[in-house]
Motif scaffolding. Structure first.
Motif, PDB file in Angstrom:
ATOM      1  N   ASN A 155      12.606   2.228  -1.000  1.00  0.00           N
ATOM      2  CA  ASN A 155      13.848   1.996  -1.735  1.00  0.00           C
ATOM      3  C   ASN A 155      14.736   3.378  -2.167  1.00  0.00           C
ATOM      4  OD1 ASN A 155      12.367   2.893  -3.835  1.00  0.00           O
ATOM      5  ND2 ASN A 155      12.557   1.057  -4.995  1.00  0.00           N
ATOM      6  N   GLY A 202       5.117  -3.336  -4.163  1.00  0.00           N
ATOM      7  CA  GLY A 202       5.175  -2.005  -4.309  1.00  0.00           C
ATOM      8  C   GLY A 202       6.805  -1.889  -4.171  1.00  0.00           C
ATOM      9  N   ALA A 203       7.348  -1.010  -3.449  1.00  0.00           N
ATOM     10  CA  ALA A 203       8.815  -0.548  -3.423  1.00  0.00           C
ATOM     11  C   ALA A 203       9.561  -1.615  -2.549  1.00  0.00           C
ATOM     12  CB  ALA A 203       9.116   0.623  -2.831  1.00  0.00           C
ATOM     13  N   THR A 207      12.957   6.018  -3.401  1.00  0.00           N
ATOM     14  CA  THR A 207      12.573   6.832  -4.426  1.00  0.00           C
ATOM     15  C   THR A 207      11.221   7.361  -3.635  1.00  0.00           C
ATOM     16  OG1 THR A 207      12.656   5.161  -5.918  1.00  0.00           O
ATOM     17  CG2 THR A 207      11.235   6.497  -6.456  1.00  0.00           C
ATOM     18  N   LEU A 256       6.441   6.653  -2.689  1.00  0.00           N
ATOM     19  CA  LEU A 256       6.127   5.349  -3.118  1.00  0.00           C
ATOM     20  C   LEU A 256       5.635   4.630  -1.696  1.00  0.00           C
ATOM     21  CD1 LEU A 256       9.037   3.894  -5.031  1.00  0.00           C
ATOM     22  CD2 LEU A 256       6.859   4.343  -5.803  1.00  0.00           C
TER      23      LEU A 256
END
Ligand SMILES: *[C@@H]1O[C@H](CO)[C@@H](O)[C@H](O)[C@H]1NC(C)=O
Ligand SMILES: *[C@@H]1O[C@H](CO)[C@@H](O)[C@H](O)[C@H]1NC(C)=O
Ligand SMILES: *[C@@H]1O[C@H](CO)[C@@H](O)[C@H](O)[C@H]1NC(C)=O
Ligand SMILES: *[C@@H]1O[C@H](CO)[C@@H](O)[C@H](O)[C@H]1NC(C)=O
Ligand SMILES: *[C@@H]1O[C@H](CO)[C@@H](O)[C@H](O)[C@H]1NC(C)=O
Ligand SMILES: *[C@@H]1O[C@H](CO)[C@@H](O)[C@H](O)[C@H]1NC(C)=O
Ligand SMILES: *[C@@H]1O[C@H](CO)[C@@H](O)[C@H](O)[C@H]1NC(C)=O
Length: 669
Positions: free
Chosen positions: A59, A45-46, A61, A64
């Motif tokens: 991160n 994922g992130a 965003t 997420l």
């Protein structure tokens, strides 16, 4: 004893290697990371490891999730008798939100049989599970969450807590984030979203099946008294070998969740993390410097007084400009509250050039949030009454937690005196009515799109009526409240706003709220919105989207006709399909259009008990159930006459100005 130089240099080399990796693995069931540079973690994922060695779980965003796991699974249960052995872990974390007082959603240390969390959801699910599997014993995970949002459905105690979780998001035990000072034993709160690094210790003692969770600021040594202790025999949860790691998720706010260091030990205390060698957190940008000093210092005393005076006046004006209305009960909704200042900046001071539309209780502006750069639609509603405000905000916040692909997301709200602001996710393609009536040069919607929108909106209504934790009645379903996302999926917006105006203040009048044409006739005498009044409006919506005509049309001078009556008349004459939108130029699926028209009539039946519920509507639309056989004569009614009989006459025959806009109507009875 042999002091041979060779092994020493080998030892040094080894030491160098392990320092280089910053991970010191002392056997397969103990490790410590004081930085994650070069660490062999499995991330998804992130999640990434930054160049300076931070484990960045999310991160910045929104919406997420991300995970990081120790690469090999560890044996938690004893081969001899299958009980889970004691273990201990410690980690240093920090949560960096773009706001100093607002974050979402949180992170967790997790012990799980699999590293595959691809089906888990972000947001309040923290990347651990999803709606269906939340709490299911087949999950077999143990987690300690650091949660920055209060989710009522998970019985969260507040928006800043640590909790021990088994198989789901409802904590077995939780407590406000904080610690007990060793000197005085007093509890001190910690703010998870303070952007400061903090340390957590989690211990499982198999002798008593006890889980202890302890927290402290980075510079404070492990407090003697844990934050909380709970008894939970993990032998029923963790079976055989399991992976250990972290899970984290963002919601609607841009946040970074970091782990700076981590240690673990099976059957012994977790090794100490060397806090002096932890990687540095990124800075969130300098705090805006006070401009006052720049202005004041270089000038003389006289000018000084003058300037101070001016500055004070400016500051007061500035303060008044952004002043908000806050009440005590709003504390619990804190995370969903936007500051007026942020909304003011986002919309460029609510300038007309950002106006997206008018109607439905207020004006809607497009905005871009300053820090997160998130595009939003801000609805500015004039509202003076305090009555019902708390319930309304509670509902809006509750709706904000819903993730449904056919509902426009509500991100939050803000209040000022006499005004309410609702912040929605921005929908680039506008509302359905623009496409039905060719406004703003929008192309005509083809049938496939219309059909998909119909089904989508039906499923969102079913969700609101039956599948969410409480029944939510929309009260204002109509094409201008159905927004289109970038893939042209319909998303229902503007939930519950009508509710704000629903309080009967004058016993002599009945307040009916909604939009003329979509109001069920029984509202004329009961004025009580129900799921079936929503079904009525949905029926009108079905007819409108299929016929490409408004529910009430001007047929001749001073005479109006209801779409329902017109469609029914055509059906009677055997020309039902002639009512389909001529702008489609015959390009539509005959079966679907026929179903939409008949179902539209059934849903907008004047007698509420003849209407299907949304579950049935979906079954009809999906073709799982056949629409009851009916002849047009079974629906022998004349809607206009019924409406007039219900006291709607003054609106129906009066000015058409209000048609299509939501209005607060007082039906004199
Ligand atoms: C965060 O991670 C996601 C998924 O890997 C990626 O799509 C997105 O661009 C990243 N955002 C930032 C700000 O790096
Ligand atoms: C399981 O085995 C461990 C180690 O051999 C022992 O300490 C523990 O008491 C045993 N538990 C049970 C329930 O037998
Ligand atoms: C992860 O789980 C999903 C279903 O939950 C499955 O579709 C997918 O194949 C799995 N991935 C791996 C790598 O096992
Ligand atoms: C729990 O998960 C199992 C397997 O995934 C499933 O068969 C079962 O129905 C689920 N139980 C509940 C209560 O959802
Ligand atoms: C800590 O926070 C909780 C809830 O957020 C509050 O009830 C409590 O009074 C606070 N305690 C201290 C010592 O500030
Ligand atoms: C935990 O459960 C296992 C299996 O049921 C049992 O053998 C063990 O004694 C329990 N441990 C404690 C401390 O109760
Ligand atoms: C809908 O929005 C997307 C993305 O903004 C855009 O590419 C597309 O052309 C729009 N469709 C219509 C019909 O306006």
């Amino acid at each position: 004893m042999f002091f041979n130089t060779k092994p020493v240099s080998m030892l040094l080399q080894l030491l160098f290697l392990s320092l280089n990796l910053a991970a010191f693995t002392t056997g397969d069931d103990q490790f410590v990371y004081s930085s994650f540079s070069g660490a062999n973690l499995v991330v998804d994922g992130a999640t990434t490891v930054t160049s300076n060695g931070l484990l960045e779980l999310t991160n910045g965003t929104d919406q997420l999730k991300g995970h990081a796991f120790y690469p090999t699974p560890l044996r938690f249960t004893r081969l001899a008798n299958g009980t889970v052995q004691s273990f201990s872990t410690s980690f240093v974390f920090a949560i960096l939100s773009v706001y100093t007082d607002l974050s979402a959603n949180g992170m967790a240390f997790v012990v799980a049989p699999s590293r595959n969390f691809s089906a888990a959801l972000p947001g309040q699910f923290l990347g651990l599970t999803d709606i269906q599997n939340n709490g299911n014993i087949s999950n077999h995970f143990f987690a300690v969450e650091l949660d920055t949002i209060q989710n009522i459905e998970f019985n969260d105690i507040n928006a800043n807590h640590a909790g021990a979780n088994v198989n789901g998001l409802k904590s077995v035990q939780s407590y406000y984030a904080g610690y007990y000072g060793d000197e005085d034993g007093n509890f001190r709160n910690l703010s998870l979203i303070s952007r400061e690094a903090m340390q957590v210790w989690i211990d499982y003692d198999d002798k008593v099946a006890g889980i202890t969770v302890t927290m402290a600021p980075l510079k404070v040594a492990r407090p003697a008294k844990p934050l909380f202790t709970t008894i939970y025999n993990l032998t029923t949860v963790v079976t055989d070998v399991a992976y250990i790691g972290f899970s984290s998720a963002t919601g609607t706010i841009n946040v970074r969740h970091y782990v700076l260091g981590w240690s673990f030990s099976m059957n012994g205390p977790a090794p100490a993390i060397d806090i002096t060698s932890l990687p540095k957190l990124p800075s969130m940008g300098p705090k805006p410097r006070s401009k006052v000093l720049d202005i004041v210092l270089p000038i003389t005393t006289a000018a000084f007084v003058l300037t101070v005076g001016t500055v004070v006046v400016l500051l007061i004006r500035r303060h008044l400009r952004y002043v908000e209305l806050r009440e005590d009960w709003e504390v619990e909704f804190g995370p969903h509250r936007f500051s007026y200042k942020d909304l003011f900046y986002a919309t460029d001071g609510f300038k007309d050039k950002n106006l997206l539309g008018k109607g439905g209780f207020g004006r809607v502006y497009k905005g871009i949030l300053r820090v997160s750069k998130l595009e939003v639609a801000v609805k500015r509603v004039s509202h003076d009454s305090k009555q019902g405000m708390k319930e309304f905000i509670a509902e809006i916040v509750s709706i904000g937690r819903i993730r449904h692909s056919n509902l426009a997301r509500v991100l939050g709200y803000c209040r000022r005196r006499g005004e309410l602001f609702l912040v929605y996710e921005y929908m680039p393609n506008g509302s359905v009515d623009k496409y039905l009536y060719g406004k703003e040069d929008k192309p005509v919607l083809n049938w496939a799109n219309r059909w998909r929108i119909i089904k989508g909106i039906a499923s969102s209504l079913l969700y609101l009526h039956e599948e969410w934790e409480k029944v939510i009645i929309h009260r204002d379903i109509k094409p201008s409240n159905v927004l289109l996302d970038s893939d042209m999926n319909g998303r229902l917006g503007d939930f519950g706003l009508a509710r704000l105006y629903d309080h009967d203040t004058d016993p002599q009048t009945t307040h009916v709220v909604g939009t003329i044409g979509y109001l069920a006739p029984e509202l004329g005498h009961t004025s009580k919105a129900t799921p079936l009044t929503d079904v009525f409006a949905f029926g009108m919506f079905l007819l409108e989207i299929t016929c490409g005509q408004r529910p009430i049309t001007e047929s001749t001078q001073d005479s109006q006709c209801m779409l329902v009556d017109w469609v029914l008349e055509h059906w009677n004459r055997g020309s039902l399909l002639d009512t389909a939108d001529s702008k489609l130029q015959g390009n539509f699926n005959v079966d679907e259009a026929c179903l939409a028209l008949k179902l539209g009539l059934l849903c907008s039946h004047p007698f509420s008990n003849a209407r299907p519920n949304m579950r049935q509507v979906i079954q009809y639309l999906d073709g799982v159930m056949k629409l009851p056989e009916m002849a047009p004569t079974d629906l022998r009614f004349h809607m206009m006459a019924i409406m007039q009989n219900e006291g709607f006459d003054e609106y129906i025959t009066g000015s058409t100005a209000s048609i299509g806009t939501t209005s607060v109507l007082s039906g004199g009875r």
